[in-house]
Design an enzyme around this catalytic site. Structure first.
Site, PDB file in Angstrom:
ATOM      1  N   HIS A  18      37.324  31.726  35.055  1.00 44.84           N
ATOM      2  CA  HIS A  18      36.207  32.597  35.448  1.00 44.84           C
ATOM      3  C   HIS A  18      36.437  34.050  35.017  1.00 44.84           C
ATOM      4  CE1 HIS A  18      34.801  29.718  38.882  1.00 44.84           C
ATOM      5  NE2 HIS A  18      34.989  29.098  37.740  1.00 44.84           N
ATOM      6  N   ASN A  21      34.980  37.470  36.501  1.00 52.52           N
ATOM      7  CA  ASN A  21      34.428  37.243  37.828  1.00 52.52           C
ATOM      8  C   ASN A  21      35.532  37.377  38.877  1.00 52.52           C
ATOM      9  OD1 ASN A  21      32.356  36.425  39.726  1.00 52.52           O
ATOM     10  ND2 ASN A  21      33.457  34.507  39.877  1.00 52.52           N
ATOM     11  N   ARG A  29      44.908  52.260  31.069  1.00 46.16           N
ATOM     12  CA  ARG A  29      46.357  52.299  31.313  1.00 46.16           C
ATOM     13  C   ARG A  29      46.891  51.010  31.936  1.00 46.16           C
ATOM     14  NH1 ARG A  29      45.297  57.911  32.894  1.00 46.16           N
ATOM     15  NH2 ARG A  29      45.831  59.161  31.068  1.00 46.16           N
ATOM     16  N   ASP A  50      25.899  33.486  33.279  1.00 44.56           N
ATOM     17  CA  ASP A  50      24.601  33.438  33.961  1.00 44.56           C
ATOM     18  C   ASP A  50      24.004  34.820  34.197  1.00 44.56           C
ATOM     19  OD1 ASP A  50      26.189  34.406  36.030  1.00 44.56           O
ATOM     20  OD2 ASP A  50      25.886  32.671  37.339  1.00 44.56           O
ATOM     21  N   HIS A  53      27.353  36.311  37.716  1.00 48.41           N
ATOM     22  CA  HIS A  53      28.801  36.333  37.891  1.00 48.41           C
ATOM     23  C   HIS A  53      29.436  37.337  36.925  1.00 48.41           C
ATOM     24  CE1 HIS A  53      28.034  32.536  39.986  1.00 48.41           C
ATOM     25  NE2 HIS A  53      29.215  32.716  40.551  1.00 48.41           N
ATOM     26  N   ASP A  76      30.331  27.253  37.214  1.00 50.82           N
ATOM     27  CA  ASP A  76      30.667  27.576  38.597  1.00 50.82           C
ATOM     28  C   ASP A  76      29.901  26.663  39.552  1.00 50.82           C
ATOM     29  OD1 ASP A  76      32.286  28.964  40.429  1.00 50.82           O
ATOM     30  OD2 ASP A  76      30.677  30.338  40.939  1.00 50.82           O
ATOM     31  N   LEU A 111      28.687  35.831  46.498  1.00 53.07           N
ATOM     32  CA  LEU A 111      28.431  34.692  45.610  1.00 53.07           C
ATOM     33  C   LEU A 111      29.248  33.493  46.073  1.00 53.07           C
ATOM     34  CD1 LEU A 111      28.402  36.341  42.071  1.00 53.07           C
ATOM     35  CD2 LEU A 111      26.509  35.183  43.199  1.00 53.07           C
ATOM     36  N   GLY A 113      29.296  29.934  44.358  1.00 54.36           N
ATOM     37  CA  GLY A 113      28.971  28.848  43.463  1.00 54.36           C
ATOM     38  C   GLY A 113      27.639  29.022  42.765  1.00 54.36           C
TER      39      GLY A 113
END
Length: 171
Positions: A18, A21, A29, A50, A53, A76, A111, A113
């Protein structure tokens, strides 16, 4: 941190889950996990394309950095995959709303899923991120099969499974 990711790679890690996300942003740095994902040409990067995410501009950067061979599209998707927008109650979650964007959110807006389908991830990569179809299709087919070492999958080739879909110009 970036150095921890490089150590993990040296110890055998092969993929970032992911990408972007839930990760700290890239800093000049301390590139962090996301920076390691973008800069390590040998590791795969999974991407939820999408626009929720991961913003499409960032998804475009990930796709360009990983190229046609190291990008893996993921949805997801959880138990809500394919569900229509609305409010749902599950045993393990008190309340979950699926929005018009296909994403699940808890009551507090977190969020949780997605109900999105893989073809939407491919379409978004091409139409929203201006990434070529070869890269997008590889990211949904060849690359995950190669990463997972699935024999006979991911290509249209003699002795491979004929897992094929037919789509029009609108996906």
């Amino acid at each position: 941190k970036y150095d921890e990711c490089m150590n993990a790679y040296a110890d055998g890690a092969e993929s970032f889950t992911h990408t972007f996300n839930g990760m700290r942003g890239v800093h000049h740095r301390e590139p962090g996990v996301a920076g390691a994902a973008l800069s390590n040409d040998n590791m795969y990067a999974e991407l939820i394309c999408d626009g929720v995410h991961v913003h499409f501009a960032v998804a475009k950067m990930v796709a360009r950095c990983k190229g046609k061979d190291k990008l893996i599209l993921v949805t997801d998707a959880v138990q809500i995959k394919g569900f229509e927008p609305g409010v749902y109650h599950f045993a393990n979650k008190e309340w979950l709303e699926i929005g018009e964007d296909g994403c699940g959110r808890l009551k507090d807006g977190t969020l949780s899923g997605s109900s999105n389908k893989m073809i939407n991830m491919v379409k978004n990569l091409v139409t929203k991120c201006d990434i070529d179809e070869v890269t997008a299709i590889n990211a949904a087919t060849k690359n995950p099969a190669t990463f997972l070492e699935l024999e006979g999958k991911g290509l249209i080739k003699e002795n491979y499974d004929a897992d094929i879909i037919v789509i029009d110009d609108n996906y």
